[in-house]
Each structure stands twice: as structure tokens, then as C-alpha cells.
Enzyme design. Structure first.
Site, short mmCIF file in Angstrom:
data_model
loop_
_atom_site.label_atom_id
_atom_site.label_comp_id
_atom_site.label_asym_id
_atom_site.label_seq_id
_atom_site.Cartn_x
_atom_site.Cartn_y
_atom_site.Cartn_z
N LYS A 71 36.23 -14.63 8.60
CA LYS A 71 35.86 -13.24 8.89
C LYS A 71 34.43 -12.87 8.46
O LYS A 71 33.80 -12.02 9.07
CB LYS A 71 36.86 -12.27 8.23
N ASP A 107 40.81 -4.10 11.28
CA ASP A 107 41.87 -4.16 10.25
C ASP A 107 42.11 -2.80 9.58
O ASP A 107 43.25 -2.33 9.52
CB ASP A 107 41.50 -5.18 9.15
N GLY A 132 43.90 -4.74 -5.01
CA GLY A 132 43.20 -5.84 -4.36
C GLY A 132 41.77 -5.50 -4.02
O GLY A 132 41.41 -4.32 -3.87
N ARG A 157 42.53 -7.71 -10.14
CA ARG A 157 42.62 -8.66 -11.26
C ARG A 157 41.22 -9.14 -11.66
O ARG A 157 40.85 -9.08 -12.82
CB ARG A 157 43.50 -9.84 -10.80
P1 NDP Z 1 41.63 -12.40 0.02
O1 NDP Z 1 41.87 -13.79 -0.42
O2 NDP Z 1 40.29 -11.98 0.50
O3 NDP Z 1 42.00 -11.41 -1.22
C1 NDP Z 1 43.19 -11.57 -1.96
C2 NDP Z 1 43.35 -10.42 -2.96
O4 NDP Z 1 44.63 -10.58 -3.58
C3 NDP Z 1 42.33 -10.41 -4.08
O5 NDP Z 1 42.06 -9.08 -4.46
C4 NDP Z 1 43.05 -11.15 -5.21
O6 NDP Z 1 42.64 -10.76 -6.50
C5 NDP Z 1 44.46 -10.63 -5.00
N1 NDP Z 1 45.47 -11.52 -5.56
C6 NDP Z 1 45.96 -12.67 -5.02
N2 NDP Z 1 46.90 -13.19 -5.84
C7 NDP Z 1 46.99 -12.35 -6.91
C8 NDP Z 1 47.79 -12.35 -8.09
N3 NDP Z 1 48.67 -13.30 -8.34
N4 NDP Z 1 47.63 -11.33 -8.98
C9 NDP Z 1 46.74 -10.34 -8.75
N5 NDP Z 1 45.94 -10.29 -7.64
C10 NDP Z 1 46.08 -11.29 -6.74
O7 NDP Z 1 42.75 -12.10 1.11
P2 NDP Z 1 42.73 -10.99 2.28
O8 NDP Z 1 42.25 -9.71 1.72
O9 NDP Z 1 42.08 -11.54 3.48
O10 NDP Z 1 44.29 -10.90 2.61
C11 NDP Z 1 45.18 -10.26 1.70
C12 NDP Z 1 46.52 -10.09 2.39
O11 NDP Z 1 46.37 -9.22 3.50
C13 NDP Z 1 47.13 -11.40 2.97
O12 NDP Z 1 48.50 -11.42 2.65
C14 NDP Z 1 46.95 -11.23 4.48
O13 NDP Z 1 47.98 -11.88 5.20
C15 NDP Z 1 47.09 -9.73 4.60
N6 NDP Z 1 46.50 -9.19 5.83
C16 NDP Z 1 47.31 -8.45 6.64
C17 NDP Z 1 46.83 -7.91 7.79
C18 NDP Z 1 47.75 -7.11 8.65
O14 NDP Z 1 47.35 -6.81 9.77
N7 NDP Z 1 48.92 -6.75 8.17
C19 NDP Z 1 45.43 -8.09 8.21
C20 NDP Z 1 44.63 -8.84 7.27
C21 NDP Z 1 45.17 -9.37 6.13
P3 NDP Z 1 41.37 -11.50 -7.22
O15 NDP Z 1 40.13 -10.87 -6.66
O16 NDP Z 1 41.58 -11.17 -8.66
O17 NDP Z 1 41.50 -12.96 -6.91
#
Ligand code: NDP
Length: 286
Positions: A71, A107, A132, A157
Site C-alpha cells: 500500500k 479504506d 492501532g 503498543r
Molecule cells: P499493520 O501491520 O500496518 O498494523 C498493525 C497494527 O496492529 C499496529 O498498530 C500494531 O501495533 C498492532 N498490533 C498487532 N499485534 C498487536 C499486539 N499483539 N498487541 C498490540 N498491538 C498489536 O496492519 P494494517 O493496519 O494494514 O492492518 C490491520 C488490520 O486491519 C488487519 O487485520 C487487516 O486485515 C485489517 N484491515 C481490514 C480492512 C477491512 O476492509 N475490513 C482493510 C484494511 C485492513 P505496533 O505498532 O505496536 O506493532
């Protein structure tokens, strides 16, 4: 009329992409609209993204979607990035205008449309907590801020990532966006109207994972949203339902971001109900 065997093409480039159900939803919409269009779900590793975009140009594709991990990286291969996608800093939908490829981000808009249409909530003057600071969170926070939310609190986090995002987006939107570090369990208290899980916690196959949030003191009527769509009923949403709170699942965002993409590509209103049905069927939800 002479026969026309040439379909118009759109695609999704991702890595991995095999389990992405968007194709079923878009092809159902093309059929419903009587369009001879095809949606290809294509595995593209990061080092081949440039070639994939060149391929899309060579094939005269009408556009394509990007999913993890493309992206942000795709932007340097496009001719133009729409202002709000530039603000978000990521592109999930590309449309073709003449020979030009233009990057958009649907999105956050898809999420917001779901909040309004499916949950009946207008985010204007609402107090929001977004869990997040990844790509999905960036898009959602930007659109909530632009839609006039009175306060957006980002809880993440990684402090560095969260603070950088909040600094950037509050400067660019000129709206009140704050940051709090996610340490242990985050307790949602009284005056929050909307809680959004924009992390990947609870995503298949880790379906038992639940974001560490305490909902006991949330105000009655607070809307709890999850971006995770596989499974649609996450542990967070089940817990919220158990407390009598209204919920909005990630399928809503997925359908509406796709519906906005359909309109960008075809110029037609998307048959949203058909898309919802096709998506649920493709995911085995009946
Ligand atoms: P990214 O990898 O860019 O971001 C992930 C986020 O989740 C970060 O803020 C990360 O925190 C946090 N995170 C992950 N694991 C943990 C944990 N165990 N504890 C605390 N924080 C955690 O992913 P995306 O933003 O691209 O995607 C996130 C979700 O959104 C996915 O599940 C994706 O499928 C969904 N999504 C859904 C869409 C829809 O249309 N419904 C469209 C786009 C995405 P940190 O910064 O601390 O690592």
C-alpha cells in the site's frame, strides 16, 4: 452486434493474497451490472511490484487494489496520488484515467460509510478511541478527523510509531488527535462514543486473541468496531455484545471500501447488497 470477447481487467496485488475474498465480491458486482469485467487475485512479491504495475499498464487494466505489503510502496510507481491518499500516506485502490494511473485510498472512507450506513452513527462531534497505528488505523483516523470527530485518541503498543502517526496526522488535518501508549489493559471510560480496533489482533488463525481493553466502564451505547473481518465475529465484538454494546464488524468496511472502488473504476453505483451477499458466501458465512 459483433462479438466482443475482450474483458476489462482489474486486480488485487498482494503477498500473501490467496485468502483475500475481494474478487468474489467485485465479480458479483460486475455480473449484476452486466459488465464483462474480470477481477484477478495476483500474488506479487515486494521485489516484483514495479513489474506488476508495468504489467497492469501493458494490459490496459482499468485499475487494481493493493493489499499487504504494497500500500505504501506502490505510490512511487503511479502517475498521481489523490490528495487524501497522500495525506493518509497509502494507496489501496488505483484507477486508470487515460494512460495515467491514479492512487486512491478507500479504506477509511469505507469504514466511515459503514459507521453511518450500517451502525447509524455520525462521527461528527463524537469522541473516538482508535486502537492501532498501522495502515488501517492511519486511514481511519484521517477520515474520522476530517469528518469532524471532536476528539480522536490513538492507543498503540509501539510508542514511536503511534506518536509519529499522531504528530503527522494532526498537523495535516488540523484536527484534535492525541496519543496514549498501550501499556497492559486499556480501560475505556465514560465519555467515549466509538471504539475502533484497527490492529490485527484476533485475525485468523489467531482467532482467540483479544485486544487488552476493559469495557466495564464504557458508556451504554458506545459503538465498538473491528477492522478484522476474518472472522467477522471477533472475541472483542463478542465481548462488546455480551455487555449490550452495539457493534460493527470488519465486513462492513471491506464491502464499502470495495463499493467505492467499484464506482471509481466503472463510474456506476455499486450493487452493495449483492457484494455483501457474495462476500459472505465466499467466506462460507452463508
Ligand atoms: P499493520 O501491520 O500496518 O498494523 C498493525 C497494527 O496492529 C499496529 O498498530 C500494531 O501495533 C498492532 N498490533 C498487532 N499485534 C498487536 C499486539 N499483539 N498487541 C498490540 N498491538 C498489536 O496492519 P494494517 O493496519 O494494514 O492492518 C490491520 C488490520 O486491519 C488487519 O487485520 C487487516 O486485515 C485489517 N484491515 C481490514 C480492512 C477491512 O476492509 N475490513 C482493510 C484494511 C485492513 P505496533 O505498532 O505496536 O506493532
Amino acid at each position: 452486434m459483433p462479438a466482443d470477447f475482450q474483458a476489462e481487467l482489474v486486480a488485487c496485488f498482494g503477498h500473501p493474497v490467496r485468502e483475500n475474498p475481494t474478487g468474489a465480491m467485485q465479480e458479483a458486482a460486475f455480473r449484476e451490472a452486466g459488465l464483462n469485467w474480470r477481477y484477478l487475485t495476483v500474488e506479487v512479491p515486494p521485489e516484483r511490484l514495479r513489474e506488476a504495475v508495468q504489467g497492469a499498464r501493458a494490459f490496459g487494466m482499468r485499475g487494481f487494489n493493493l493489499t499487504i505489503p504494497h500500500k505504501v510502496a506502490v505510490m512511487e510507481h503511479l502517475d498521481e496520488v489523490a490528495p487524501d491518499a497522500a495525506l493518509i500516506g497509502a494507496v489501496n485502490t488505483v484507477r486508470r484515467e487515460g494512460e495515467r494511473l491514479i492512487g486512491e485510498n478507500t479504506d477509511g472512507k469505507g469504514f466511515l460509510h459503514g459507521v453511518r450506513a450500517d451502525a447509524g452513527v455520525d462521527p461528527r462531534r463524537r469522541r473516538v478511541v482508535v486502537l492501532g497505528a498501522g495502515g488501517a488505523a492511519r486511514a481511519i483516523v484521517t477520515e474520522l478527523a476530517l469528518a469532524g470527530a471532536s476528539d480522536v485518541l490513538v492507543v498503540n503498543r509501539s510508542v514511536e510509531r503511534g506518536e509519529a502517526m499522531v504528530r503527522d496526522l494532526s498537523a495535516k488535518t488540523g484536527r484534535p488527535i492525541r496519543f496514549a501508549a498501550w501499556r497492559g489493559v486499556y480501560e475505556v471510560v465514560g465519555d467515549i462514543d466509538l471504539l475502533v480496533n484497527a490492529t490485527s489482533i484476533g485475525l485468523f488463525p489467531d482467532v482467540e486473541a483479544v485486544p487488552p481493553v476493559e469495557l466495564a466502564r464504557a458508556r451504554a451505547g458506545m459503538l465498538v468496531c473491528d477492522v478484522v473481518f476474518n472472522p467477522p465475529e471477533t472475541r472483542l465484538l463478542a465481548a462488546a455484545r455480551g455487555r449490550g454494546l452495539p457493534v460493527l464488524d470488519g465486513l462492513s468496511m471491506l464491502v464499502y471500501q470495495g463499493a467505492i472502488g467499484f464506482k471509481l473504476w466503472t463510474g456506476l453505483e455499486a450493487p452493495v447488497d449483492v457484494m455483501k451477499r457474495a462476500l459472505r458466501e465466499a467466506m462460507g458465512l452463508g
